[in-house]
Scaffold this motif. Structure first.
Motif, PDB file in Angstrom:
ATOM      1  N   ARG A  31       0.844  -1.184   0.000  1.00 50.31           N
ATOM      2  CA  ARG A  31       0.000   0.000   0.000  1.00 50.31           C
ATOM      3  C   ARG A  31       0.890   1.247   0.000  1.00 50.31           C
ATOM      4  NH1 ARG A  31      -3.004  -2.900   4.325  1.00 50.31           N
ATOM      5  NH2 ARG A  31      -4.848  -3.821   3.362  1.00 50.31           N
ATOM      6  N   PRO A  32       0.390   2.362  -0.530  1.00 48.72           N
ATOM      7  CA  PRO A  32       1.207   3.582  -0.545  1.00 48.72           C
ATOM      8  C   PRO A  32       1.750   3.925   0.838  1.00 48.72           C
ATOM      9  CG  PRO A  32      -0.727   3.895  -1.916  1.00 48.72           C
ATOM     10  CD  PRO A  32      -0.904   2.564  -1.223  1.00 48.72           C
ATOM     11  N   GLY A  33       3.059   4.168   0.888  1.00 46.64           N
ATOM     12  CA  GLY A  33       3.692   4.604   2.125  1.00 46.64           C
ATOM     13  C   GLY A  33       4.166   3.514   3.055  1.00 46.64           C
ATOM     14  N   THR A  34       3.952   2.236   2.699  1.00 47.29           N
ATOM     15  CA  THR A  34       4.263   1.155   3.640  1.00 47.29           C
ATOM     16  C   THR A  34       5.486   0.325   3.270  1.00 47.29           C
ATOM     17  OG1 THR A  34       2.786  -0.418   2.512  1.00 47.29           O
ATOM     18  CG2 THR A  34       1.810   0.956   4.251  1.00 47.29           C
ATOM     19  N   ALA A  35       6.114   0.605   2.138  1.00 44.65           N
ATOM     20  CA  ALA A  35       7.249  -0.217   1.704  1.00 44.65           C
ATOM     21  C   ALA A  35       8.570   0.066   2.418  1.00 44.65           C
ATOM     22  CB  ALA A  35       7.448  -0.080   0.194  1.00 44.65           C
ATOM     23  N   PRO A  36       8.885   1.313   2.795  1.00 46.03           N
ATOM     24  CA  PRO A  36      10.219   1.593   3.338  1.00 46.03           C
ATOM     25  C   PRO A  36      10.676   0.709   4.497  1.00 46.03           C
ATOM     26  CG  PRO A  36       9.191   3.646   2.727  1.00 46.03           C
ATOM     27  CD  PRO A  36       8.141   2.577   2.565  1.00 46.03           C
ATOM     28  N   PRO A  37       9.823   0.368   5.491  1.00 47.08           N
ATOM     29  CA  PRO A  37      10.326  -0.494   6.562  1.00 47.08           C
ATOM     30  C   PRO A  37      10.814  -1.857   6.071  1.00 47.08           C
ATOM     31  CG  PRO A  37       8.304   0.578   7.244  1.00 47.08           C
ATOM     32  CD  PRO A  37       8.450   0.838   5.776  1.00 47.08           C
ATOM     33  N   PRO A  82      14.374   4.800   2.102  1.00 45.64           N
ATOM     34  CA  PRO A  82      13.211   5.640   1.809  1.00 45.64           C
ATOM     35  C   PRO A  82      12.651   5.324   0.424  1.00 45.64           C
ATOM     36  CG  PRO A  82      15.068   6.962   2.590  1.00 45.64           C
ATOM     37  CD  PRO A  82      15.600   5.590   2.317  1.00 45.64           C
ATOM     38  N   ALA A  83      11.362   5.566   0.244  1.00 45.68           N
ATOM     39  CA  ALA A  83      10.710   5.216  -1.019  1.00 45.68           C
ATOM     40  C   ALA A  83      11.278   5.988  -2.200  1.00 45.68           C
ATOM     41  CB  ALA A  83       9.205   5.459  -0.912  1.00 45.68           C
ATOM     42  N   PHE A 102       6.357   7.884   0.657  1.00 46.45           N
ATOM     43  CA  PHE A 102       5.624   7.559  -0.569  1.00 46.45           C
ATOM     44  C   PHE A 102       6.496   7.586  -1.823  1.00 46.45           C
ATOM     45  CE2 PHE A 102       2.564   9.594   2.329  1.00 46.45           C
ATOM     46  CZ  PHE A 102       1.605   8.601   2.426  1.00 46.45           C
ATOM     47  N   GLY A 103       7.631   8.266  -1.752  1.00 48.70           N
ATOM     48  CA  GLY A 103       8.497   8.364  -2.922  1.00 48.70           C
ATOM     49  C   GLY A 103       8.385   9.691  -3.631  1.00 48.70           C
TER      50      GLY A 103
END
Length: 244
Positions: free
Chosen positions: A91-97, A102-103, A187-188
């Motif tokens: 989902r948007p904003g959840t990938a960095p961890p 950072p995205a 979010f990138g």
């Protein structure tokens, strides 16, 4: 993924095929979805224009694991006969961890996961390749690494659906500079680009669900249908009719 003229993403758990390519999405707790795609050996090579959706995908293939997105414009994605893909979509904003960066480090990119995880990416690729259920293996490995995103993420998405970037910053109790910095990391891209991408996807979903383009444009927050059409061309590189 879809064909050169983009196809609507199927609902979770439903299968589609185009040019003999099979694509299917599946529900996955904590993720936007998991998906699979395959192209038979006797099929023609297949190219899709991927359009921005604010998401990041982690894609396994025989070549390894690739990180895709988040995109700010259309990106061609090719499949060759015999290719089989297994992926998860964040989902948007959840990938960095999960990615550990950072995205914006992968914005508009197709980055081998090995560049981020080193040898651990190779071990993941091997685990998925050897699994009886590759999709389940990839989902389990990703979920084991998931941590909480920036706590501002869900509030930013909700606030940008309601009003301007300034209104969002005021409502969240942060300055516009801090909002931009945290949005880029999560979010990138900054909040204005994020707002454009999410609004584009909302309107597109409404049109695909049967709304008229004018009604979808109004409901999604565009000034009018012409504004919607302009944004679609800018973000997708195609007129609205080619996305349906």
């Amino acid at each position: 993924m879809g064909p050169t003229v983009p196809q609507p993403p199927p609902a979770a758990g439903r299968a589609t095929s185009s040019a003999r390519r099979a694509y299917r999405e599946y529900g996955a707790p904590g993720l936007a979805c998991a998906w699979t795609a395959a192209l038979p050996l006797d099929a023609e090579p297949f190219v899709q224009r991927v359009v921005p959706d604010g998401c990041v995908d982690l894609i396994w293939s025989a070549a390894g694991v690739l990180v895709a997105g988040p995109d700010t414009g259309p990106v061609p994605a090719a499949m060759r006969p015999g290719d089989a893909l297994v992926a998860v979509r964040f989902r948007p904003g959840t990938a960095p961890p999960v990615l550990g960066v950072p995205a914006d480090a992968v914005r508009d990119g197709r980055v081998p996961l090995r560049e981020l995880w080193g040898a651990e990416a190779d071990r993941l690729a091997e685990t998925v390749a050897e699994a009886g259920d590759r999709r389940a293996a990839l989902v389990a490995a990703v979920r084991a690494r998931m941590g909480p995103p920036d706590p501002l993420v869900p509030a930013v998405v909700a606030a940008l659906a309601r009003g301007s970037v300034r209104d969002a910053a005021d409502g969240l109790g942060v300055g516009e500079r801090q909002l931009r910095r945290r949005s880029i990391a999560a979010f990138g891209y900054g909040p204005k680009t994020l707002q454009r991408v999410l609004r584009f996807q909302r309107a597109l979903a409404l049109v695909r669900a049967g709304e008229t383009r004018a009604a979808a444009a109004y409901a999604a927050g565009y000034a009018d249908q012409a504004h919607f059409a302009h944004e679609v061309r800018d973000l997708a590189g195609e007129p609205v009719r080619n996305l349906l």
